[in-house]
Design a protein around this motif. Structure first.
Motif, PDB file in Angstrom:
ATOM      1  N   ILE A  63      57.252  26.899  78.309  1.00  0.00           N
ATOM      2  CA  ILE A  63      57.012  25.845  77.381  1.00  0.00           C
ATOM      3  C   ILE A  63      56.512  24.577  77.918  1.00  0.00           C
ATOM      4  N   LEU A  64      57.229  24.265  79.162  1.00  0.00           N
ATOM      5  CA  LEU A  64      56.649  22.994  79.936  1.00  0.00           C
ATOM      6  C   LEU A  64      54.939  23.164  80.374  1.00  0.00           C
ATOM      7  N   GLU A  65      54.686  24.454  80.632  1.00  0.00           N
ATOM      8  CA  GLU A  65      53.339  24.709  81.380  1.00  0.00           C
ATOM      9  C   GLU A  65      52.441  24.698  79.986  1.00  0.00           C
ATOM     10  N   GLU A  66      52.829  25.356  78.899  1.00  0.00           N
ATOM     11  CA  GLU A  66      52.132  25.211  77.908  1.00  0.00           C
ATOM     12  C   GLU A  66      51.690  23.910  77.619  1.00  0.00           C
ATOM     13  N   TYR A  67      52.813  22.944  77.696  1.00  0.00           N
ATOM     14  CA  TYR A  67      52.625  21.618  77.175  1.00  0.00           C
ATOM     15  C   TYR A  67      51.635  20.895  78.102  1.00  0.00           C
ATOM     16  N   GLY A  68      51.746  21.210  79.412  1.00  0.00           N
ATOM     17  CA  GLY A  68      50.908  20.765  80.305  1.00  0.00           C
ATOM     18  C   GLY A  68      49.316  21.162  80.446  1.00  0.00           C
ATOM     19  N   ALA A  69      49.187  22.309  80.137  1.00  0.00           N
ATOM     20  CA  ALA A  69      47.832  22.951  80.289  1.00  0.00           C
ATOM     21  C   ALA A  69      47.414  24.071  79.197  1.00  0.00           C
ATOM     22  N   GLY A  70      48.216  24.310  78.289  1.00  0.00           N
ATOM     23  CA  GLY A  70      48.111  25.500  77.558  1.00  0.00           C
ATOM     24  C   GLY A  70      47.359  25.302  76.271  1.00  0.00           C
ATOM     25  N   LYS A  71      47.098  26.251  75.403  1.00  0.00           N
ATOM     26  CA  LYS A  71      46.296  25.939  74.148  1.00  0.00           C
ATOM     27  C   LYS A  71      47.388  25.348  73.106  1.00  0.00           C
ATOM     28  N   ASN A  72      48.496  25.551  73.136  1.00  0.00           N
ATOM     29  CA  ASN A  72      49.529  25.202  72.097  1.00  0.00           C
ATOM     30  C   ASN A  72      50.334  23.947  72.626  1.00  0.00           C
ATOM     31  N   LYS A  73      49.636  22.869  72.944  1.00  0.00           N
ATOM     32  CA  LYS A  73      50.095  21.967  73.426  1.00  0.00           C
ATOM     33  C   LYS A  73      51.235  21.043  72.401  1.00  0.00           C
ATOM     34  N   GLN A  74      50.653  20.800  71.107  1.00  0.00           N
ATOM     35  CA  GLN A  74      51.501  20.007  70.280  1.00  0.00           C
ATOM     36  C   GLN A  74      52.682  20.779  69.917  1.00  0.00           C
ATOM     37  N   ARG A 102      60.043  16.730  85.867  1.00  0.00           N
ATOM     38  CA  ARG A 102      59.694  16.124  87.324  1.00  0.00           C
ATOM     39  C   ARG A 102      59.103  16.719  88.401  1.00  0.00           C
ATOM     40  N   ASN A 103      59.071  18.128  88.334  1.00  0.00           N
ATOM     41  CA  ASN A 103      58.517  18.937  89.183  1.00  0.00           C
ATOM     42  C   ASN A 103      57.307  19.474  89.103  1.00  0.00           C
ATOM     43  N   ASN A 104      56.849  19.484  87.728  1.00  0.00           N
ATOM     44  CA  ASN A 104      55.454  20.148  87.343  1.00  0.00           C
ATOM     45  C   ASN A 104      54.250  18.788  87.428  1.00  0.00           C
ATOM     46  N   SER A 105      53.327  19.222  88.596  1.00  0.00           N
ATOM     47  CA  SER A 105      52.356  18.458  88.753  1.00  0.00           C
ATOM     48  C   SER A 105      51.271  18.629  87.933  1.00  0.00           C
ATOM     49  N   ASP A 109      50.622  12.186  83.769  1.00  0.00           N
ATOM     50  CA  ASP A 109      51.646  10.836  83.638  1.00  0.00           C
ATOM     51  C   ASP A 109      51.962  10.894  81.975  1.00  0.00           C
ATOM     52  N   ASP A 110      50.831  10.659  81.397  1.00  0.00           N
ATOM     53  CA  ASP A 110      51.010  10.141  79.868  1.00  0.00           C
ATOM     54  C   ASP A 110      51.827  11.234  79.176  1.00  0.00           C
ATOM     55  N   ASP A 111      51.776  12.453  79.506  1.00  0.00           N
ATOM     56  CA  ASP A 111      52.550  13.462  78.930  1.00  0.00           C
ATOM     57  C   ASP A 111      53.835  13.378  79.252  1.00  0.00           C
ATOM     58  N   LYS A 112      54.135  13.175  80.573  1.00  0.00           N
ATOM     59  CA  LYS A 112      55.307  12.901  80.962  1.00  0.00           C
ATOM     60  C   LYS A 112      56.158  11.958  80.374  1.00  0.00           C
ATOM     61  N   TRP A 113      55.482  10.681  80.399  1.00  0.00           N
ATOM     62  CA  TRP A 113      56.076   9.615  79.651  1.00  0.00           C
ATOM     63  C   TRP A 113      56.437   9.674  78.005  1.00  0.00           C
ATOM     64  N   LYS A 114      55.628  10.665  77.718  1.00  0.00           N
ATOM     65  CA  LYS A 114      55.710  10.946  75.927  1.00  0.00           C
ATOM     66  C   LYS A 114      57.051  11.711  75.849  1.00  0.00           C
TER      67      LYS A 114
END
Length: 285
Positions: A63-74, A102-105, A109-114
């Motif tokens: 889910i984190l990977e999808e949030y960071g760079a996937g097609k199903n971000k929202q 924390r570990n997912n580069s 940063d904007d998405d981490k803060w969100k």
């Protein structure tokens, strides 16, 4: 520091997570739909023997990977928010989510803060775990104003300070990082001042005060006038606790020997006038 970690049960880590990960990386969209429909329960009341909570946990990294760079971000963001709001489950999903964040580069940063900010809204501005503190600290190092502001607010929050223990993640770590960056230096000074003004400071283990003293020494050496102002504020407290006395003495003692002008200024502007006033008071008695 980064040594903090959270884990799940052996069969989740060694069996379910690798299977889901392989499926996802081979067929991302098909695997995503399978995970959403067959694994994830977005409400605690939806958790059942057919969809146990360990399937939620097993899917977190995906889910984190999808949030960071996937097609199903929202959609992934909304699922993560639902997990953050859940207050049940062992291990706690918040620990796994924010450790992964924390570990997912790959996550900006904007998405981490969100995500972090969403957790603040759910938990009264407090970090739910050490991983949130570490993420915020790292964002503050990068001059993110919201992160800096939250750190400064924690330094005067009695509930937050009750958690403080050097050897775990401590407010001193944040202050040190802020003081190491010219853009956040003043916020570091404010955080230190907030902290030593709190009742919690007087109650902390005296041995730990020496770490706080190193920060004050840095301020004295970097900005002598600011350091002198802080020393005087501590000294002017109505009652000097043992920790206050230790902080003053240790911070002065740690000033580098070659900083002769600073040492002389401390003597002339802080030690000598305060000793003279103290002596005068004793004479008048």
């Amino acid at each position: 520091g980064g040594s903090f970690s959270a884990g799940d049960r052996h069969f989740v880590n060694q069996l379910i997570i690798p299977i889901l990960s392989k499926y996802y990386h081979q067929q991302p969209e098909k695997a995503w739909q399978f995970i959403v429909k067959k694994c994830i329960s977005r409400k605690i009341t939806d958790v059942s023997s057919k969809k146990p909570d360990f399937l939620n946990r097993a899917a977190i990294d995906i889910i984190l990977e999808e949030y960071g760079a996937g097609k199903n971000k929202q959609e992934s963001y909304e699922i993560l928010c639902d997990f953050i709001a859940m207050r049940k489950g062992i291990p706690w999903k918040n620990d796994l989510i924010f450790q992964g964040l924390r570990n997912n580069s790959q996550i900006s940063d904007d998405d981490k803060w969100k995500l972090v900010n969403f957790s603040f809204k759910k938990f009264k501005g407090m970090p739910v775990n050490v991983f949130v503190e570490q993420i915020v600290s790292k964002l503050a190092e990068k001059d993110r104003k919201e992160a800096i502001d939250i750190i400064v607010s924690w330094s005067s929050n009695p509930e937050y300070l009750k958690r403080q223990k050097i050897g775990s993640f401590h407010i001193a770590e944040n202050v040190n990082k802020l003081l190491s960056n010219a853009g956040t230096y003043d916020s570091g000074v404010s955080s230190l001042l907030n902290f030593i003004r709190q009742e919690n400071f007087s109650k902390m283990d005296n041995f730990d005060v020496y770490d706080i003293a190193k920060l004050l020494t840095k301020i004295i050496e970097d900005k002598p006038e600011t350091g002198l102002t802080i020393l005087q504020e501590i000294y002017d407290k109505q009652t000097l606790s043992l920790n206050d006395q230790t902080l003053i003495a240790s911070s002065i003692e740690k000033i580098a020997n070659e900083k002769k002008e600073i040492i002389l200024a401390i003597y002339n502007q802080f030690l000598k006038p305060n000793f003279n006033r103290l002596a005068q008071t004793e004479i008048e008695k």
